[in-house]
Design a protein around this motif. Structure first.
Motif, PDB file in Angstrom:
ATOM      1  N   LEU A 291       0.829  -1.207   0.000  1.00 41.91           N
ATOM      2  CA  LEU A 291       0.000   0.000   0.000  1.00 41.91           C
ATOM      3  C   LEU A 291       0.863   1.256   0.000  1.00 41.91           C
ATOM      4  N   LEU A 292       1.890   1.286   0.850  1.00 42.68           N
ATOM      5  CA  LEU A 292       2.788   2.448   0.905  1.00 42.68           C
ATOM      6  C   LEU A 292       3.496   2.645  -0.436  1.00 42.68           C
ATOM      7  N   ALA A 293       3.909   1.546  -1.063  1.00 47.53           N
ATOM      8  CA  ALA A 293       4.594   1.639  -2.353  1.00 47.53           C
ATOM      9  C   ALA A 293       3.681   2.263  -3.405  1.00 47.53           C
ATOM     10  N   ILE A 294       2.417   1.855  -3.398  1.00 47.92           N
ATOM     11  CA  ILE A 294       1.452   2.418  -4.356  1.00 47.92           C
ATOM     12  C   ILE A 294       1.249   3.907  -4.103  1.00 47.92           C
ATOM     13  N   LEU A 295       1.122   4.291  -2.828  1.00 47.11           N
ATOM     14  CA  LEU A 295       0.910   5.699  -2.483  1.00 47.11           C
ATOM     15  C   LEU A 295       2.099   6.563  -2.903  1.00 47.11           C
ATOM     16  N   VAL A 296       3.308   6.050  -2.690  1.00 47.93           N
ATOM     17  CA  VAL A 296       4.502   6.806  -3.090  1.00 47.93           C
ATOM     18  C   VAL A 296       4.505   7.003  -4.607  1.00 47.93           C
ATOM     19  N   LYS A 297       4.127   5.958  -5.326  1.00 50.81           N
ATOM     20  CA  LYS A 297       4.175   6.002  -6.789  1.00 50.81           C
ATOM     21  C   LYS A 297       3.140   6.970  -7.369  1.00 50.81           C
ATOM     22  N   VAL A 298       1.925   7.002  -6.800  1.00 58.32           N
ATOM     23  CA  VAL A 298       0.843   7.800  -7.399  1.00 58.32           C
ATOM     24  C   VAL A 298       0.847   9.252  -6.922  1.00 58.32           C
ATOM     25  N   THR A 299       1.562   9.566  -5.823  1.00 62.86           N
ATOM     26  CA  THR A 299       1.528  10.930  -5.296  1.00 62.86           C
ATOM     27  C   THR A 299       2.649  11.823  -5.806  1.00 62.86           C
ATOM     28  N   SER A 300       3.679  11.234  -6.422  1.00 61.52           N
ATOM     29  CA  SER A 300       4.763  12.053  -6.975  1.00 61.52           C
ATOM     30  C   SER A 300       5.530  11.232  -7.992  1.00 61.52           C
ATOM     31  N   PRO A 301       6.039  11.882  -9.024  1.00 59.25           N
ATOM     32  CA  PRO A 301       6.784  11.147 -10.055  1.00 59.25           C
ATOM     33  C   PRO A 301       8.128  10.655  -9.531  1.00 59.25           C
ATOM     34  N   GLY A 302       8.543   9.498 -10.040  1.00 58.88           N
ATOM     35  CA  GLY A 302       9.836   8.955  -9.634  1.00 58.88           C
ATOM     36  C   GLY A 302       9.699   7.531  -9.139  1.00 58.88           C
ATOM     37  N   PRO A 303      10.811   6.886  -8.789  1.00 59.85           N
ATOM     38  CA  PRO A 303      10.781   5.495  -8.317  1.00 59.85           C
ATOM     39  C   PRO A 303      10.161   5.385  -6.928  1.00 59.85           C
ATOM     40  N   VAL A 304       9.722   4.188  -6.587  1.00 57.88           N
ATOM     41  CA  VAL A 304       9.133   3.943  -5.259  1.00 57.88           C
ATOM     42  C   VAL A 304      10.218   3.941  -4.182  1.00 57.88           C
ATOM     43  N   LEU A 305      11.320   3.291  -4.496  1.00 57.94           N
ATOM     44  CA  LEU A 305      12.390   3.156  -3.516  1.00 57.94           C
ATOM     45  C   LEU A 305      13.515   4.151  -3.793  1.00 57.94           C
ATOM     46  N   TYR A 306      14.113   4.622  -2.717  1.00 58.13           N
ATOM     47  CA  TYR A 306      15.260   5.517  -2.810  1.00 58.13           C
ATOM     48  C   TYR A 306      16.477   4.750  -2.305  1.00 58.13           C
ATOM     49  N   LYS A 307      17.518   4.692  -3.096  1.00 56.63           N
ATOM     50  CA  LYS A 307      18.735   3.970  -2.718  1.00 56.63           C
ATOM     51  C   LYS A 307      19.866   4.958  -2.471  1.00 56.63           C
ATOM     52  N   GLN A 308      20.592   4.710  -1.415  1.00 54.67           N
ATOM     53  CA  GLN A 308      21.692   5.616  -1.083  1.00 54.67           C
ATOM     54  C   GLN A 308      22.820   4.834  -0.435  1.00 54.67           C
ATOM     55  N   LYS A 309      24.071   5.172  -0.767  1.00 52.83           N
ATOM     56  CA  LYS A 309      25.224   4.504  -0.168  1.00 52.83           C
ATOM     57  C   LYS A 309      25.331   4.867   1.314  1.00 52.83           C
ATOM     58  N   ARG A 310      25.511   3.863   2.125  1.00 47.18           N
ATOM     59  CA  ARG A 310      25.734   4.059   3.555  1.00 47.18           C
ATOM     60  C   ARG A 310      26.877   3.160   3.996  1.00 47.18           C
TER      61      ARG A 310
END
Length: 457
Positions: A291-310
């Motif tokens: 559900l969260l993935a769908i909401l992220v996708k439909v509320t703003s353009p761009g990928p669902v997941l954000y990847k960052q080096k840590r």
């Protein structure tokens, strides 16, 4: 033992432990053969002599695991963990003796009942005894007299801890050889050390000097070496030097400054704990993650997941996952800044999921992969790690363990735009005092204190 008070404390625990062990043994006998349906009466003459063996085994392992040592240095988490270790050791030893060296077979169910009862009762008993001793020490009735020798940051920290924690049962009677740098709240002794000891009558002598006074420190240590009082030395080291311990290297005393006391088997246990709990939790909340993935996708353009080096354990880099909470940025346009209040890059949904920590949930997959742990210091970006290592003493020591989704610093309010020094202090305290019980405590506090944080932007 330092005194009769130490002996009485030791004797109290020994006697009460013995009573608890014997009551548990005979209680298990009654439950198995006279309470639980289907039990066939086993001769008491078989169980009575065995109670001596069980008592000896338990007292041996309790003593072997240092559960009769005196003083406030052992934490409640460590004491419970050592009690559990002792029970496992007794169970294994008793099993070998009864089934390989003992002539008659003994009910396995009665032994299992005994192990559960005795472990629970020993934990309850130690909690009650320790609370009693805590109150006595806090009232000053069991306080040990402490003479401070020297001065410096280490001595100051020691004094502050004595004042802040009266339950430790320590009372500073004065300070000697402080060279006009003494704490004026206490008597400043001068003259010959022997006369000072006769006047102050300390039970503990604590020596500490700044690095510049090393020769004076060596001289005082030499003079105190053969005292009948307990002598302790505070090295001029910052708290960030976690896991300091002294050992002999071919008769040479060597101090290791940054040792982490998590053993190989404990690391395996922690990894299994992480994997099993995370796998079950991920399956359980998978509809919510979708559900969260769908909401992220439909509320703003761009990928669902954000990847960052840590950065995680041993300085290794990995790609940490989050639900995207900010406007999508082209590759290479990372500005390396922490998010601030009312940051324009944060999306409307992103503001909510950041505030409630829901954006962190994809890190469950990082845990399953093995890059992270459920509990540990929060991972930071490589460029910030390089910066902080130069600016903050002890920062690199956070990478002695795997990075975590939540940690000791986070449940104590150090999250987001908060003091970095305070966060490091809590992270190092976690590493230094790690145990499965501490991990469990942090896990529970993460839910009890909630996921919402005022500093999460």
């Amino acid at each position: 033992m330092d005194s009769e008070k130490d002996y009485s404390q030791f004797l109290l625990k020994l006697v009460v432990d013995s009573v608890v062990i014997l009551l548990s043994w005979f209680g298990a006998y009654v439950l198995r053969f006279y309470v639980i349906p289907g039990g066939i009466g086993e001769p008491l003459r078989l169980f009575a002599p065995m109670s001596v063996l069980v008592l000896v085994l338990y007292l041996y392992f309790l003593n072997h695991n240092k559960l009769y040592r005196t003083g406030p240095n052992i934490t409640w988490q460590t004491e419970i963990q050592l009690l559990l270790y002792s029970s496992v050791q007794v169970f294994l030893t008793l099993t070998v003796i009864l089934y390989y060296l003992y002539g008659r077979r003994v009910s396995r169910l009665s032994i299992a009942i005994f192990m559960v009862i005795v472990t629970v009762l020993l934990i309850i008993e130690r909690v009650i005894i320790n609370r009693h001793l805590y109150k006595l020490r806090a009232s000053g009735k069991r306080a040990k007299r402490v003479l401070l020798i020297g001065y410096g940051e280490g001595v100051t920290r020691y004094i502050n801890e004595v004042i802040s924690h009266p339950e430790n049962g320590l009372h500073v009677v004065g300070q000697y050889n402080a060279h006009r740098h003494g704490d004026l709240r206490y008597v400043q002794f001068h003259g010959e050390l022997e006369d000072v000891l006769a006047t102050a009558r300390p039970q503990i002598v604590v020596i500490g000097y700044p690095t510049a006074e090393r020769e004076e420190e060596k001289r005082m240590i030499s003079r105190c070496y053969d005292l009948i009082q307990r002598v302790m030395v505070i090295p001029d080291l910052p708290y960030s030097m976690i896991g300091s311990r002294i050992f002999d290297f071919h008769s040479i005393p060597v101090m290791q400054l940054n040792d982490v006391s998590i053993t190989f088997f404990q690391r395996i246990g922690k990894r299994l704990y992480d994997f099993i709990l995370t796998l079950v939790g991920t399956i359980a909340i998978s509809p919510f993650l979708l559900l969260l993935a769908i909401l992220v996708k439909v509320t703003s353009p761009g990928p669902v997941l954000y990847k960052q080096k840590r950065v995680t354990m041993d300085g290794k880099e990995f790609m940490m996952l989050k639900f995207r909470s900010m406007t999508d940025r082209p590759p290479g346009e990372e500005d390396g800044k922490w998010t601030t209040k009312d940051d324009p890059r944060v999306t409307p949904l992103g503001k909510f999921i950041r505030k409630t920590s829901l954006d962190e949930l994809p890190q469950l997959f990082n845990v399953l992969k093995g890059d992270m742990s459920l509990i540990g210091p929060r991972p930071e970006r490589p460029e910030l790690v390089k910066k902080f290592v130069k600016e903050i003493p002890g920062y690199q020591l956070r990478h002695k363990v795997k990075a975590g989704i939540t940690g000791w610093a986070q449940v104590n309010g150090y999250r987001g735009d908060t003091s970095l020094e305070g966060r490091i202090e809590y992270d190092l305290a976690y590493i230094k005092n790690w145990s499965f019980l501490l991990d469990f405590k942090i896990f529970i506090l993460t839910f009890v204190r909630g996921f919402v944080n005022k500093n999460a932007y």
